[in-house]
Design a protein around this motif. Structure first.
Motif, PDB file in Angstrom:
ATOM      1  N   TYR A 157      -4.498   6.070  -5.933  1.00  0.00           N
ATOM      2  CA  TYR A 157      -3.310   6.959  -6.216  1.00  0.00           C
ATOM      3  C   TYR A 157      -4.294   8.428  -6.294  1.00  0.00           C
ATOM      4  O   TYR A 157      -5.434   8.156  -7.418  1.00  0.00           O
ATOM      5  CB  TYR A 157      -1.881   6.996  -7.086  1.00  0.00           C
ATOM      6  CG  TYR A 157      -1.637   5.392  -5.995  1.00  0.00           C
ATOM      7  CD1 TYR A 157      -0.593   5.295  -5.021  1.00  0.00           C
ATOM      8  CD2 TYR A 157      -1.612   3.957  -6.193  1.00  0.00           C
ATOM      9  CE1 TYR A 157      -0.207   4.351  -4.447  1.00  0.00           C
ATOM     10  CE2 TYR A 157      -1.154   2.967  -5.722  1.00  0.00           C
ATOM     11  CZ  TYR A 157      -0.243   3.209  -4.463  1.00  0.00           C
ATOM     12  OH  TYR A 157       0.108   2.525  -4.280  1.00  0.00           O
ATOM     13  N   ARG A 182       0.460  -0.848  -0.139  1.00  0.00           N
ATOM     14  CA  ARG A 182       0.197   0.082   0.330  1.00  0.00           C
ATOM     15  C   ARG A 182       0.863   1.381  -0.011  1.00  0.00           C
ATOM     16  O   ARG A 182       0.697   1.994  -0.406  1.00  0.00           O
ATOM     17  CB  ARG A 182      -1.080  -0.012   1.234  1.00  0.00           C
ATOM     18  CG  ARG A 182      -2.228   0.620   0.779  1.00  0.00           C
ATOM     19  CD  ARG A 182      -3.805   0.227   1.982  1.00  0.00           C
ATOM     20  NE  ARG A 182      -2.944   0.193   3.643  1.00  0.00           N
ATOM     21  CZ  ARG A 182      -3.382  -0.821   3.953  1.00  0.00           C
ATOM     22  NH1 ARG A 182      -3.879  -2.079   3.507  1.00  0.00           N
ATOM     23  NH2 ARG A 182      -2.863  -1.509   5.293  1.00  0.00           N
ATOM     24  N   LYS A 183       1.901   1.488   0.668  1.00  0.00           N
ATOM     25  CA  LYS A 183       2.601   2.376   0.529  1.00  0.00           C
ATOM     26  C   LYS A 183       3.861   2.269  -0.215  1.00  0.00           C
ATOM     27  O   LYS A 183       4.210   3.157  -0.999  1.00  0.00           O
ATOM     28  CB  LYS A 183       3.778   2.288   2.127  1.00  0.00           C
ATOM     29  CG  LYS A 183       2.927   2.664   3.092  1.00  0.00           C
ATOM     30  CD  LYS A 183       3.463   2.025   4.446  1.00  0.00           C
ATOM     31  CE  LYS A 183       2.611   2.890   5.446  1.00  0.00           C
ATOM     32  NZ  LYS A 183       3.254   3.173   6.946  1.00  0.00           N
ATOM     33  N   THR A 184       3.983   1.201  -1.185  1.00  0.00           N
ATOM     34  CA  THR A 184       4.994   1.049  -2.552  1.00  0.00           C
ATOM     35  C   THR A 184       4.167   2.088  -3.494  1.00  0.00           C
ATOM     36  O   THR A 184       3.062   1.553  -3.739  1.00  0.00           O
ATOM     37  CB  THR A 184       5.668  -0.298  -2.983  1.00  0.00           C
ATOM     38  OG1 THR A 184       5.933  -0.242  -1.768  1.00  0.00           O
ATOM     39  CG2 THR A 184       6.256   0.315  -3.701  1.00  0.00           C
ATOM     40  N   LYS A 185       4.566   3.177  -3.655  1.00  0.00           N
ATOM     41  CA  LYS A 185       3.410   3.714  -5.177  1.00  0.00           C
ATOM     42  C   LYS A 185       3.846   3.020  -6.380  1.00  0.00           C
ATOM     43  O   LYS A 185       5.072   3.092  -7.043  1.00  0.00           O
ATOM     44  CB  LYS A 185       4.658   5.295  -5.194  1.00  0.00           C
ATOM     45  CG  LYS A 185       3.573   6.120  -4.903  1.00  0.00           C
ATOM     46  CD  LYS A 185       3.408   8.089  -5.275  1.00  0.00           C
ATOM     47  CE  LYS A 185       4.887   8.508  -5.317  1.00  0.00           C
ATOM     48  NZ  LYS A 185       5.299   9.441  -5.776  1.00  0.00           N
ATOM     49  N   SER A 189      -7.486   9.457 -10.747  1.00  0.00           N
ATOM     50  CA  SER A 189      -7.486   8.735  -9.121  1.00  0.00           C
ATOM     51  C   SER A 189      -7.508   7.378 -10.264  1.00  0.00           C
ATOM     52  O   SER A 189      -7.566   7.454 -11.703  1.00  0.00           O
ATOM     53  CB  SER A 189      -8.469   8.843  -7.604  1.00  0.00           C
ATOM     54  OG  SER A 189      -9.565   7.589  -8.509  1.00  0.00           O
ATOM     55  N   GLU A 248       0.385  10.634  -5.214  1.00  0.00           N
ATOM     56  CA  GLU A 248      -0.003  10.610  -3.612  1.00  0.00           C
ATOM     57  C   GLU A 248      -0.521   9.169  -3.923  1.00  0.00           C
ATOM     58  O   GLU A 248      -1.780   8.996  -4.135  1.00  0.00           O
ATOM     59  CB  GLU A 248      -0.329  11.704  -2.642  1.00  0.00           C
ATOM     60  CG  GLU A 248      -1.197  12.219  -2.652  1.00  0.00           C
ATOM     61  CD  GLU A 248      -1.736  13.478  -1.556  1.00  0.00           C
ATOM     62  OE1 GLU A 248      -1.628  13.467  -0.414  1.00  0.00           O
ATOM     63  OE2 GLU A 248      -2.072  14.164  -2.169  1.00  0.00           O
ATOM     64  N   HIS A 249      -0.332   8.648  -2.250  1.00  0.00           N
ATOM     65  CA  HIS A 249      -1.399   7.363  -1.944  1.00  0.00           C
ATOM     66  C   HIS A 249      -2.660   8.119  -1.435  1.00  0.00           C
ATOM     67  O   HIS A 249      -2.694   9.612  -1.265  1.00  0.00           O
ATOM     68  CB  HIS A 249      -0.521   6.376  -0.901  1.00  0.00           C
ATOM     69  CG  HIS A 249      -1.537   5.308  -0.623  1.00  0.00           C
ATOM     70  ND1 HIS A 249      -2.780   5.464   0.534  1.00  0.00           N
ATOM     71  CD2 HIS A 249      -1.726   4.364  -1.370  1.00  0.00           C
ATOM     72  CE1 HIS A 249      -2.932   4.194   0.979  1.00  0.00           C
ATOM     73  NE2 HIS A 249      -2.699   3.246  -0.249  1.00  0.00           N
ATOM     74  N   ARG A 250      -3.619   7.359  -2.172  1.00  0.00           N
ATOM     75  CA  ARG A 250      -5.226   8.334  -1.783  1.00  0.00           C
ATOM     76  C   ARG A 250      -5.246   7.349  -0.093  1.00  0.00           C
ATOM     77  O   ARG A 250      -5.667   6.363  -0.453  1.00  0.00           O
ATOM     78  CB  ARG A 250      -6.042   7.781  -2.916  1.00  0.00           C
ATOM     79  CG  ARG A 250      -6.934   9.004  -3.317  1.00  0.00           C
ATOM     80  CD  ARG A 250      -8.288   8.560  -3.694  1.00  0.00           C
ATOM     81  NE  ARG A 250      -9.311   8.828  -3.741  1.00  0.00           N
ATOM     82  CZ  ARG A 250     -10.298   8.226  -4.018  1.00  0.00           C
ATOM     83  NH1 ARG A 250     -10.855   8.031  -4.873  1.00  0.00           N
ATOM     84  NH2 ARG A 250     -11.599   8.921  -2.672  1.00  0.00           N
ATOM     85  N   ASN A 251      -5.197   8.013   1.000  1.00  0.00           N
ATOM     86  CA  ASN A 251      -5.444   7.630   2.211  1.00  0.00           C
ATOM     87  C   ASN A 251      -6.671   9.070   2.622  1.00  0.00           C
ATOM     88  O   ASN A 251      -6.609   7.846   4.050  1.00  0.00           O
ATOM     89  CB  ASN A 251      -4.188   6.796   2.886  1.00  0.00           C
ATOM     90  CG  ASN A 251      -2.714   8.229   3.490  1.00  0.00           C
ATOM     91  OD1 ASN A 251      -4.148  10.137   2.913  1.00  0.00           O
ATOM     92  ND2 ASN A 251      -2.469   8.209   3.844  1.00  0.00           N
ATOM     93  N   SER A 308      -4.542   0.155  -2.585  1.00  0.00           N
ATOM     94  CA  SER A 308      -3.812   0.307  -3.462  1.00  0.00           C
ATOM     95  C   SER A 308      -4.782   1.679  -4.295  1.00  0.00           C
ATOM     96  O   SER A 308      -5.115   1.343  -5.968  1.00  0.00           O
ATOM     97  CB  SER A 308      -3.709  -0.332  -4.173  1.00  0.00           C
ATOM     98  OG  SER A 308      -2.426  -0.106  -4.949  1.00  0.00           O
TER      99      SER A 308
END
Length: 176
Positions: A156, A12-15, A147, A166-169, A154
């Motif tokens: 972004y 999830r953190k890896t773009k 997006s 950026e990650h869409r969190n 996953s």
């Protein structure tokens, strides 16, 4: 610690790199369109497209409801989505959704001629016929933002250049 959970967290953190977005677009021949009319009523449809630079072009007929909405420059969303037959998980299909500005391209302009040539090369002889019909117009779809999703957790944000920014969190899934 659950090994699967930590593996999912690191994914999830890896773009994903921008080429993943390009690969999805390259695997797609048509774009799904979401438009609204003057009264705000929604309409969904699709159109074959070509991409030149970061702009997408579609050749559409005024016989279709979405064409007036597009020609009038109303809010538009477009989606490129993985084929259902190719997906491993129907709830997590790879997809790119973009807000886009629209502008009609003047018939017989240099841009018109270049794009029609590319449409013919991409989608075949039918473009020879429909591009000569008076009710067909060429529309440019210019990405504004969007997006990209390629699985659970996953998602972004994408910029106007189709680059992942950026990650869409902003939304976390909740358990009952």
């Amino acid at each position: 610690m659950n090994h699967n959970h930590s593996q999912e967290e690191s994914q999830r953190k890896t773009k994903p790199v921008a080429p993943k977005v390009k690969e999805l677009i390259d695997r797609t021949q048509s774009v799904i369109l979401a438009t609204v009319d003057a009264e705000g009523s929604p309409n969904s449809s699709y159109a074959p497209f070509v991409q030149i630079g970061n702009t997408f072009y579609i050749l559409v007929s005024f016989m279709a409801k979405h064409t007036k909405n597009l020609a009038d420059g109303r809010k538009t969303s477009v989606m490129f989505i993985e084929d259902e037959s190719a997906t491993k998980q129907i709830y997590a299909r790879e997809r790119l959704t973009l807000e886009a500005s629209t502008s009609p391209i003047e018939r017989d302009s240099e841009t018109w001629n270049n794009v029609i040539t590319t449409l013919k090369e991409t989608h075949g002889k039918v473009v020879n016929i429909i591009s000569d019909m008076g009710d067909f117009i060429l529309i440019a779809l210019q990405p504004v933002k969007g997006s990209y999703v390629n699985g659970f957790g996953s998602a972004y944000f994408v910029d106007e250049n189709l680059e992942i920014i950026e990650h869409r969190n902003d939304v976390n899934h909740q358990s009952r």
